[in-house]
Design a protein around this motif. Structure first.
Motif, short mmCIF file in Angstrom:
data_model
loop_
_atom_site.label_atom_id
_atom_site.label_comp_id
_atom_site.label_asym_id
_atom_site.label_seq_id
_atom_site.Cartn_x
_atom_site.Cartn_y
_atom_site.Cartn_z
N UNK A 112 -23.02 -5.12 -13.91
CA UNK A 112 -21.89 -5.63 -14.68
C UNK A 112 -21.42 -6.99 -14.23
N UNK A 113 -21.82 -7.43 -13.03
CA UNK A 113 -21.42 -8.76 -12.54
C UNK A 113 -22.08 -9.86 -13.38
N UNK A 149 -40.68 -17.60 -9.81
CA UNK A 149 -40.80 -16.21 -9.35
C UNK A 149 -40.14 -16.02 -7.99
N UNK A 150 -40.23 -17.04 -7.15
CA UNK A 150 -39.55 -16.98 -5.86
C UNK A 150 -38.04 -16.89 -6.05
N UNK A 151 -37.53 -17.68 -6.99
CA UNK A 151 -36.09 -17.63 -7.28
C UNK A 151 -35.72 -16.26 -7.86
N UNK A 177 -22.71 -15.13 -21.34
CA UNK A 177 -23.40 -15.34 -20.07
C UNK A 177 -24.48 -14.32 -19.83
N UNK A 178 -24.94 -14.27 -18.59
CA UNK A 178 -25.99 -13.34 -18.18
C UNK A 178 -25.42 -12.40 -17.13
N UNK A 179 -25.73 -11.12 -17.27
CA UNK A 179 -25.10 -10.10 -16.43
C UNK A 179 -26.16 -9.21 -15.77
N UNK A 180 -25.74 -8.58 -14.67
CA UNK A 180 -26.62 -7.64 -13.97
C UNK A 180 -26.61 -6.31 -14.73
N UNK A 181 -27.79 -5.83 -15.06
CA UNK A 181 -27.89 -4.58 -15.81
C UNK A 181 -27.75 -3.38 -14.89
N UNK A 182 -27.07 -2.37 -15.40
CA UNK A 182 -27.03 -1.09 -14.70
C UNK A 182 -28.46 -0.56 -14.62
N UNK A 221 -30.58 -10.02 -4.09
CA UNK A 221 -29.11 -9.98 -4.11
C UNK A 221 -28.61 -8.75 -4.85
N UNK A 222 -29.33 -8.38 -5.93
CA UNK A 222 -28.97 -7.19 -6.69
C UNK A 222 -29.21 -5.94 -5.86
#
Length: 236
Positions: free
Chosen positions: A26-27, A8-10, A66-71, A17-18
């Motif tokens: 999208x990153x 959870x800390x991670x 991979x895994x991406x940042x969601x809008x 960062x997001x």
């Protein structure tokens, strides 16, 4: 004081960062190996953190990619009666509208009943696709009594219906009564929203009332729920 589990800390650090813009919508997330090195934890911990963020709609995974940042999902407050343009004005994203159909017609039975009209009283019908940054979000069908809005035009429906009613017609909108239900999309809705027939969407049927108590519209909205989240406040 009990410390949060390591995963959870991670997850919190990735979330920071997001939020700070270090990781943008999208990153792609760095590889598990790079994340291990960055946070100094095991691969199991990294996977647990990613799983949590996926469950919380912060990230999404694409098999084999991979895994991406969601809008970030758009927050829709069901207690605020606002048009699409008004709702999107608080964001830094570009809202637009496509009018797919516009006609004067006799109302279907469901519409006549909802508006308290006979089936011989004509209505103005408009079907619109609402987009954000060029991506389709909502399909809206609206019926309004022709007798109340004889000058309603295609051009008006390209802009703001509520602005026309309040500023051009000088009428005061009071409230909307809504029914909300999850549904499976029709082939037409799938085509317009770019969703799968097996993806549930949200259907909101609403009747709009003026301050005089008159009903001025009946609308059916189909929301692409992967882009929206709905909020309400319940008091006891």
């Amino acid at each position: 004081m009990v410390q949060n589990p390591l995963y959870r800390q991670v997850a919190d650090k990735i979330r920071e960062q997001i939020r700070s813009g270090g990781l943008k919508p999208g990153d792609a997330l760095p590889t598990e190996v790079k994340l291990q090195q960055q946070f100094g934890v095991s691969r199991v911990t990294i996977r647990q953190a990613i799983k949590l963020l996926v469950e919380q709609d912060e990230l999404y995974s694409v098999q084999g990619s991979g895994t991406y940042v969601r809008e970030q999902r758009i927050k829709h407050d069901i207690y605020q009666l606002r048009g699409f343009s008004e709702e999107m004005s608080s964001t830094d994203r570009q809202a637009s509208t496509e009018v797919l159909d516009f006609a004067v017609m006799l109302p279907p039975p469901r519409v006549a009943s909802a508006l308290g009209l006979t089936e011989q009283e004509r209505v103005v019908y408009a079907k619109r696709l609402r987009l954000l940054d060029g991506k389709p979000l909502i399909v809206e069908e609206t019926w309004l009594p022709l007798a109340m809005f004889p000058d309603l035009s295609f051009e008006v429906m390209r802009r703001s219906k509520y602005q026309y009613i309040e500023q051009e017609k000088g009428l005061k909108i009071d409230r909307s009564e809504q029914e909300i239900a999850p549904v499976l999309p029709s082939p037409d809705i799938c085509r317009l929203l770019g969703c799968s027939a097996s993806d549930p969407i949200l259907e909101i049927s609403s009747r709009g009332f003026l301050s005089t108590g008159e009903m001025f519209e009946f609308s059916v909205h189909h929301f692409l729920t992967r882009e929206y989240k709905f909020s309400l406040v319940a008091k006891r």
